[in-house]
Design an enzyme around this catalytic site. Structure first.
Site, PDB file in Angstrom:
ATOM      1  CD1 TRP A  70      -2.459   1.733   0.283  1.00 18.99           C
ATOM      2  CD2 TRP A  70      -2.925   1.081   2.383  1.00 18.99           C
ATOM      3  NE1 TRP A  70      -3.562   2.436   0.700  1.00 18.99           N
ATOM      4  CE2 TRP A  70      -3.871   2.050   1.983  1.00 18.99           C
ATOM      5  CE3 TRP A  70      -3.032   0.532   3.651  1.00 18.99           C
ATOM      6  CZ2 TRP A  70      -4.899   2.476   2.829  1.00 18.99           C
ATOM      7  CZ3 TRP A  70      -4.054   0.955   4.494  1.00 18.99           C
ATOM      8  CH2 TRP A  70      -4.976   1.913   4.082  1.00 18.99           C
ATOM      9  CG  HIS A 118       8.981  -6.780   5.421  1.00 18.28           C
ATOM     10  ND1 HIS A 118       7.916  -5.926   5.449  1.00 18.28           N
ATOM     11  CD2 HIS A 118       8.790  -7.571   4.330  1.00 18.28           C
ATOM     12  CE1 HIS A 118       7.123  -6.177   4.409  1.00 18.28           C
ATOM     13  NE2 HIS A 118       7.632  -7.158   3.708  1.00 18.28           N
ATOM     14  CD  GLN A 240     -12.855  -0.665  -1.589  1.00 18.39           C
ATOM     15  OE1 GLN A 240     -11.988   0.199  -1.438  1.00 18.39           O
ATOM     16  NE2 GLN A 240     -13.546  -1.168  -0.569  1.00 18.39           N
ATOM     17  CG  MET A 242      -4.123  -0.002  -4.497  1.00 22.00           C
ATOM     18  SD  MET A 242      -2.935   0.207  -3.180  1.00 22.00           S
ATOM     19  CE  MET A 242      -1.596  -0.861  -3.713  1.00 22.00           C
ATOM     20  NE  ARG A 259      -6.513 -11.880   4.068  1.00 23.20           N
ATOM     21  CZ  ARG A 259      -7.399 -11.863   5.051  1.00 23.20           C
ATOM     22  NH1 ARG A 259      -8.413 -12.703   5.039  1.00 23.20           N
ATOM     23  NH2 ARG A 259      -7.280 -11.012   6.061  1.00 23.20           N
ATOM     24  CE  LYS A 260     -12.621 -11.444   4.677  1.00 19.51           C
ATOM     25  NZ  LYS A 260     -13.023 -11.924   6.015  1.00 19.51           N
ATOM     26  N   GLY A 261      -8.257  -6.293   3.268  1.00 21.74           N
ATOM     27  CA  GLY A 261      -7.956  -4.914   3.666  1.00 21.74           C
ATOM     28  C   GLY A 261      -8.863  -4.380   4.753  1.00 21.74           C
TER      29      GLY A 261
HETATM   30  N1  LIG Z   1      -5.059   0.010  -0.272  1.00 23.25           N
HETATM   31  C1  LIG Z   1      -5.150  -0.797   0.790  1.00 23.25           C
HETATM   32  N2  LIG Z   1      -6.054  -0.545   1.763  1.00 23.25           N
HETATM   33  C2  LIG Z   1      -6.167  -1.352   2.837  1.00 23.25           C
HETATM   34  N3  LIG Z   1      -5.401  -2.477   3.020  1.00 23.25           N
HETATM   35  C3  LIG Z   1      -4.505  -2.761   2.066  1.00 23.25           C
HETATM   36  C4  LIG Z   1      -4.316  -1.945   0.925  1.00 23.25           C
HETATM   37  N4  LIG Z   1      -3.334  -2.495   0.162  1.00 23.25           N
HETATM   38  C5  LIG Z   1      -2.932  -3.597   0.792  1.00 23.25           C
HETATM   39  N5  LIG Z   1      -3.636  -3.766   1.948  1.00 23.25           N
HETATM   40  C6  LIG Z   1      -3.556  -4.895   2.884  1.00 23.25           C
HETATM   41  O1  LIG Z   1      -2.229  -5.042   3.429  1.00 23.25           O
HETATM   42  C7  LIG Z   1      -2.003  -6.438   3.699  1.00 23.25           C
HETATM   43  C8  LIG Z   1      -0.749  -6.894   2.977  1.00 23.25           C
HETATM   44  O2  LIG Z   1       0.340  -6.278   3.618  1.00 23.25           O
HETATM   45  P1  LIG Z   1       1.760  -6.120   2.912  1.00 23.25           P
HETATM   46  O3  LIG Z   1       1.604  -5.404   1.636  1.00 23.25           O
HETATM   47  O4  LIG Z   1       2.653  -5.519   3.930  1.00 23.25           O
HETATM   48  O5  LIG Z   1       2.167  -7.639   2.625  1.00 23.25           O
HETATM   49  S1  LIG Z   1       3.652  -8.185   2.421  1.00 23.25           S
HETATM   50  O6  LIG Z   1       4.233  -8.382   3.768  1.00 23.25           O
HETATM   51  O7  LIG Z   1       4.428  -7.208   1.655  1.00 23.25           O
HETATM   52  O8  LIG Z   1       3.474  -9.472   1.725  1.00 23.25           O
HETATM   53  C9  LIG Z   1      -3.245  -7.186   3.205  1.00 23.25           C
HETATM   54  O9  LIG Z   1      -4.101  -7.337   4.325  1.00 23.25           O
HETATM   55  P2  LIG Z   1      -5.269  -8.446   4.402  1.00 23.25           P
HETATM   56  O10 LIG Z   1      -6.252  -8.110   3.348  1.00 23.25           O
HETATM   57  O11 LIG Z   1      -5.834  -8.297   5.783  1.00 23.25           O
HETATM   58  O12 LIG Z   1      -4.623  -9.781   4.200  1.00 23.25           O
HETATM   59  C10 LIG Z   1      -3.769  -6.213   2.162  1.00 23.25           C
HETATM   60  O13 LIG Z   1      -5.112  -6.385   1.817  1.00 23.25           O
END
Ligand SMILES: Nc1ncnc2c1ncn2[C@@H]1O[C@H](COP(=O)(O)OS(=O)(=O)O)[C@@H](OP(=O)(O)O)[C@H]1O
Length: 303
Positions: A70, A118, A240, A242, A259-261
């Protein structure tokens, strides 16, 4: 209490061993932290010690699953907005992943370079501090972080699984996952909450008000954006937006990565006992600390 039969003891032992073997197929240890063998190597870590950071670098730090992709997208959009060229990540964007020669190639890249990582605070290359690069650190509540982490390993066909949710939970609590313990990571960064070159933000706050977050982050790195530009960047970086483009931007893994965010998805996985165990660990490590208070653990994590 009835004694365990020898057969059950034997099976338990064998199961434990098979888990250890599965774990050693997934992770290796470097200077006390576990990393995924699929994307990290000792040679790259050794080369990273000599990485030359620049003052203009944009360092985006977060524990896995706290929203690294993100942030990467938000900053790519910011750079595209202020400069005429499209920002393409010239290397795998996670600083510590890839081949050891990447740091040589990165010397040729124009500023500002976006460096996602990380790494725990004390594992970052020293030049980030000596050359005074600014660092943005994003945290997410540990329950949703663990939930997202589990789904990633469990749902993506080509990513090795840690086993059931109960198995994963116990590995997460012990810090035997990629990039080690969430809690050690948080304790380490917590000591630097007030450093001038570090900005802390929360996934949950960004979820609540993306435009305010984009403005705050851009200003921290010295980028001046109009209200319209902030709104346009926010519109392109909602969950949504992304997720809709995720196959295009990240290939088949995209929909699993986005996945769900949601905030609070942990409630679909944690048992009451697991929830309490994590509350206790959180209190032991972070309660009352500046980060503990900032994380709004009580608001987001209590059922
Ligand atoms: N735009 C936006 N808004 C809200 N949430 C978002 C967004 N983009 C990425 N995500 C959520 O971030 C989770 C993935 O984290 P990372 O990108 O750090 O993953 S990784 O460690 O680099 O693999 C993952 O969380 P979960 O959906 O709970 O699995 C992503 O959905």
């Amino acid at each position: 209490m009835a004694q365990k039969s020898k057969v059950i003891e034997y099976i338990d032992e064998a199961l434990e061993k098979s888990k250890e073997t599965a774990l050693s197929r997934l992770l290796f240890s470097y200077e006390g932290i576990t990393y995924p063998i699929t994307i990290c190597t000792t040679e790259t870590f050794q080369a990273l010690d000599h990485f030359e950071a620049r003052r203009e670098d944009i360092v985006l730090a977060s524990y896995p699953k706290c929203g690294s992709n993100w942030l990467l997208q938000i900053f790519s959009e910011i750079i595209c907005t202020i400069s005429p060229q499209k920002y393409e990540h010239p290397e795998f964007p996670v600083l510590e992943c890839g081949d050891p020669e990447k740091y040589q190639r990165m010397k040729q890249f124009p500023s500002p370079r976006i460096l996602a990582t990380h790494l725990h605070y004390d594992k970052l290359p020293k030049s980030i501090f000596t050359n005074k690069a600014k660092i943005l650190v994003m945290f997410r509540n540990p329950k949703d972080t663990a939930t997202s982490f589990f789904h990633f390993h469990n749902d993506v066909p080509d990513i090795p699984s840690f086993g059931s949710w109960d198995d994963f939970f116990s590995y997460f609590m012990k810090g035997q996952v990629s990039w080690g313990s969430y809690f050690d990571y948080a304790i380490n960064w917590n000591k630097h909450l007030d450093d001038k070159n570090i900005l802390f933000i929360l996934y949950e706050d960004l979820r609540e008000n993306l435009a305010a977050g984009v403005k705050q982050m851009a200003e921290f790195f010295g980028f001046s954006l109009t209200g319209e530009q902030i709104q346009a960047i926010s519109d392109r970086t909602t969950f949504q937006a992304m997720r809709a483009k995720s196959q295009e931007t990240h290939g088949p893994i995209g929909p699993f990565l986005f996945r769900k965010g949601e905030v609070g998805d942990w409630k679909n996985l944690f048992s009451e006992t697991q929830s309490q165990e994590m509350d206790e660990k959180f209190n032991e490590c972070l309660a009352g600390t500046p980060l503990g208070v900032k994380l709004k653990y009580d608001i987001h994590c209590k059922a």
